[in-house]
Each structure stands twice: as C-alpha cells, then as structure tokens.
Design an enzyme around this catalytic site. Structure first.
Site, short mmCIF file in Angstrom:
data_model
loop_
_atom_site.label_atom_id
_atom_site.label_comp_id
_atom_site.label_asym_id
_atom_site.label_seq_id
_atom_site.Cartn_x
_atom_site.Cartn_y
_atom_site.Cartn_z
N LYS A 164 0.82 -1.22 0.00
CA LYS A 164 0.00 0.00 0.00
C LYS A 164 0.85 1.26 0.00
O LYS A 164 2.04 1.25 0.32
CB LYS A 164 -0.98 -0.04 1.17
CG LYS A 164 -2.12 -1.00 0.84
CD LYS A 164 -3.28 -0.94 1.78
CE LYS A 164 -4.38 -1.86 1.22
NZ LYS A 164 -5.41 -2.18 2.20
N ARG A 167 -3.73 -10.21 4.68
CA ARG A 167 -4.05 -10.21 3.24
C ARG A 167 -2.85 -9.67 2.47
O ARG A 167 -2.45 -8.53 2.66
CB ARG A 167 -5.28 -9.32 3.00
CG ARG A 167 -5.76 -9.28 1.56
CD ARG A 167 -6.95 -8.34 1.45
NE ARG A 167 -7.49 -8.29 0.10
CZ ARG A 167 -6.97 -7.55 -0.88
NH1 ARG A 167 -5.92 -6.79 -0.67
NH2 ARG A 167 -7.53 -7.56 -2.07
N1 PMM Z 1 -7.37 -3.75 0.41
C1 PMM Z 1 -7.59 -3.73 -0.91
C2 PMM Z 1 -8.63 -4.50 -1.47
N2 PMM Z 1 -9.41 -5.29 -0.69
N3 PMM Z 1 -9.93 -6.15 1.44
C3 PMM Z 1 -9.71 -6.19 2.76
N4 PMM Z 1 -10.46 -6.97 3.56
N5 PMM Z 1 -8.73 -5.44 3.35
C4 PMM Z 1 -7.93 -4.61 2.62
O1 PMM Z 1 -7.06 -3.95 3.22
C5 PMM Z 1 -8.14 -4.54 1.21
C6 PMM Z 1 -9.18 -5.34 0.66
C7 PMM Z 1 -6.70 -2.86 -1.74
O2 PMM Z 1 -6.49 -3.24 -2.99
P1 PMM Z 1 -5.39 -4.31 -3.58
O3 PMM Z 1 -6.13 -5.62 -3.67
O4 PMM Z 1 -5.09 -3.72 -4.89
O5 PMM Z 1 -4.25 -4.37 -2.64
#
Ligand code: PMM
Length: 273
Positions: free
Chosen positions: A212, A252
């Site tokens: 991020k 994640r």
């Molecule tokens: N961050 C992204 C997408 N989905 N879902 C959860 N539960 N937590 C997160 O921090 C999160 C998410 C950001 O997008 P990316 O898939 O491009 O990293």
C-alpha cells in the site's frame, strides 16, 4: 496460532498493485494455484479495483471477471473469498463456490449484500470504509477524541450491529481496519500500533497492508518520490511480522511466499520456548 494468509487475486485491468497482470481467467486461475502452492490458506478474488481514484466497473463486468475464476479454484478445493461490495456479485460468487465474502464497505455500499451473506451462511469480512475510492481522500479526517483508532473502532462496532441485525451470525464476522481507505499514512501507522483496541471488539481481525501507498511513502527516495509499488515487498513482510505478533486472525497479501516464510520463522522461534 499462526495467522491465516489470504492471497490476493485481482482480476482487474487497473488494481494499483497488480492491475492487468491476471485479467484473463486462465492467468487468474494459474496465479491462484501458485499462491496456494506458496502456502495461502484463502484466495481473495476481486473484480473491482479500489485503488485511490478508481472508477467502478459495471456489475455484469465485475461478475464476468470473478465468477469463472472462483468456480475453477473452488472446484479444485480452495477456500475462496470474493472481494466485492455488491450483493449480486456476492450471490453469484457464493453460487460458484466462494466460502467468504470480503466486503471493503462493510455493508455500506450495498446493504443487500448482508441478506446474501445471512442466507448463504458464509463468512463475512467487514472492512472500515467511508466512501468509494474516487472520493475517499475527502473523508480522511479523524479529529474526534481518540483520533483514528477510536473512530475506526466505533464505526466498525456500528457495522457489526447492522450486520447482526441483518441476520449474519456473530461467529461469521471478521473485521478489518481498512488500511489506506480514507486514511492518510499516519492514520495507518496509528491503527497498526493499536490493533488491540480493535481486537477488543471481540471479532477476528484481518489486515491488508500489502504494497500500500503508506509503505511507498515510508520508503520514499531522497527527492521525495514514493517507492515503486513493485518494490515494497520487504516492508510488506516486515508488517506481516508485526501483525502476527499482534495476534491478528488473518493477513491479506499479494506475495504469499514471503509472508509464509516470515510466519515460519516466528513459529520456529515460538517452538524453541
Ligand atoms: N485492500 C484492498 C482491497 N481489498 N480487502 C480487505 N479486507 N482489506 C484490505 O485492506 C483490502 C481489501 C486494496 O487493494 P489491492 O487488492 O489492490 O491491494
């Protein structure tokens, strides 16, 4: 217990960290298999980019991206999560074999999603969220007492109430502080420093810090240019260690292998007690 590792499969042309790399069914399925081989416990399949400023795909478009990938990977035995804010997409994903709905809006973007989750009995990740990505930077203000930590705790507690009221069983709920969503870098760091305040809500915590922008900012060069998204992996792994030590339920990440390696180091350390 070692945290669950959720590997990200973005079937999008435009996600900020891996957009366009896995935007065919074949490429996304192959990527999912590779993440499982690297040690992922859960695969998080998403068809909508939530990168800052992103515009939304049509429902049909989002569905066409994720459903065939979920069908294939679930049929192969993977525990699949669908990363969506939409009830219709969640419904189709569960029909295709998803066992978890990961809703970055915690039910705010499309409240019908809670009925889908309640009816199907799958697990539900409710992330802290304030607005869609094209406007979220306008909402990154946390001036109340207790700052960002108190606000995120309170807003997640309110979501839990609504989610349970919609019929979702408490033991199905997982909470997520939503790093980077309507949050400036200092807000993300404060949340990471005080995860215990969110853990005290009594639900498992999932955290996504992988690649991020706040890590890009942290690692900026001497001219102040943020570190490229592809070069934030070591910092991501360092955060995974912090998260594991904070006792989170799940992490994640995009690069599953480096986080799994770090978790094995911690497990070896613990076993030496
Ligand atoms: N961050 C992204 C997408 N989905 N879902 C959860 N539960 N937590 C997160 O921090 C999160 C998410 C950001 O997008 P990316 O898939 O491009 O990293």
């Amino acid at each position: 217990m070692s945290p669950q590792v959720m590997g990200v499969v973005n079937v999008t042309p435009d996600s900020f960290s891996d957009g366009g790399r896995f935007d065919t069914v074949e490429a996304a399925v192959a990527h999912g298999r590779a993440l499982l081989a690297d040690g992922a416990d859960i695969l998080d399949i998403g068809g909508e980019s939530t990168r800052p400023g992103a515009t939304r795909p049509l429902v049909a478009e989002e569905m066409a991206r994720v459903v065939p990938v979920i069908e294939q990977l679930a049929a192969e035995g993977a525990l699949v999560s669908v990363d969506t804010m939409r009830a219709e997409v969640a419904q189709a994903a569960v029909g295709a074999g998803a066992g978890m709905v990961n809703d970055v809006s915690g039910g705010l973007a499309d409240p019908d999603i809670l009925r889908v989750v309640a009816d199907s009995g799958v697990d539900y990740v409710a992330m802290h969220w304030r607005a869609h990505s094209d406007r979220m930077s306008d909402f990154a203000t946390y001036d109340g007492p207790g700052g960002v930590v108190a606000a995120v705790r309170e807003e997640l507690a309110a979501r839990v109430e609504a989610i349970e009221e919609a019929g979702v069983a408490g033991e199905r709920i997982i909470l997520d502080p939503g790093l980077g969503f309507a949050k400036r870098p200092e807000h993300n760091w404060e949340l990471l420093r005080h995860l215990e305040a969110l853990e005290s809500l009594g639900f498992p915590l999932l955290v996504g810090a992988s690649r991020k922008s706040f890590l890009g900012r942290l690692l900026a060069d001497a001219e102040g240019n943020d570190r490229d998204v592809d070069e934030r992996e070591h910092a991501t792994t360092a955060v995974s260690v912090v998260l594991a030590r904070a006792g989170v339920w799940g992490i994640r990440v995009h690069d599953v292998r480096s986080t799994c390696d770090a978790l094995r180091v911690l497990a070896a350390l613990d076993a030496a007690d």
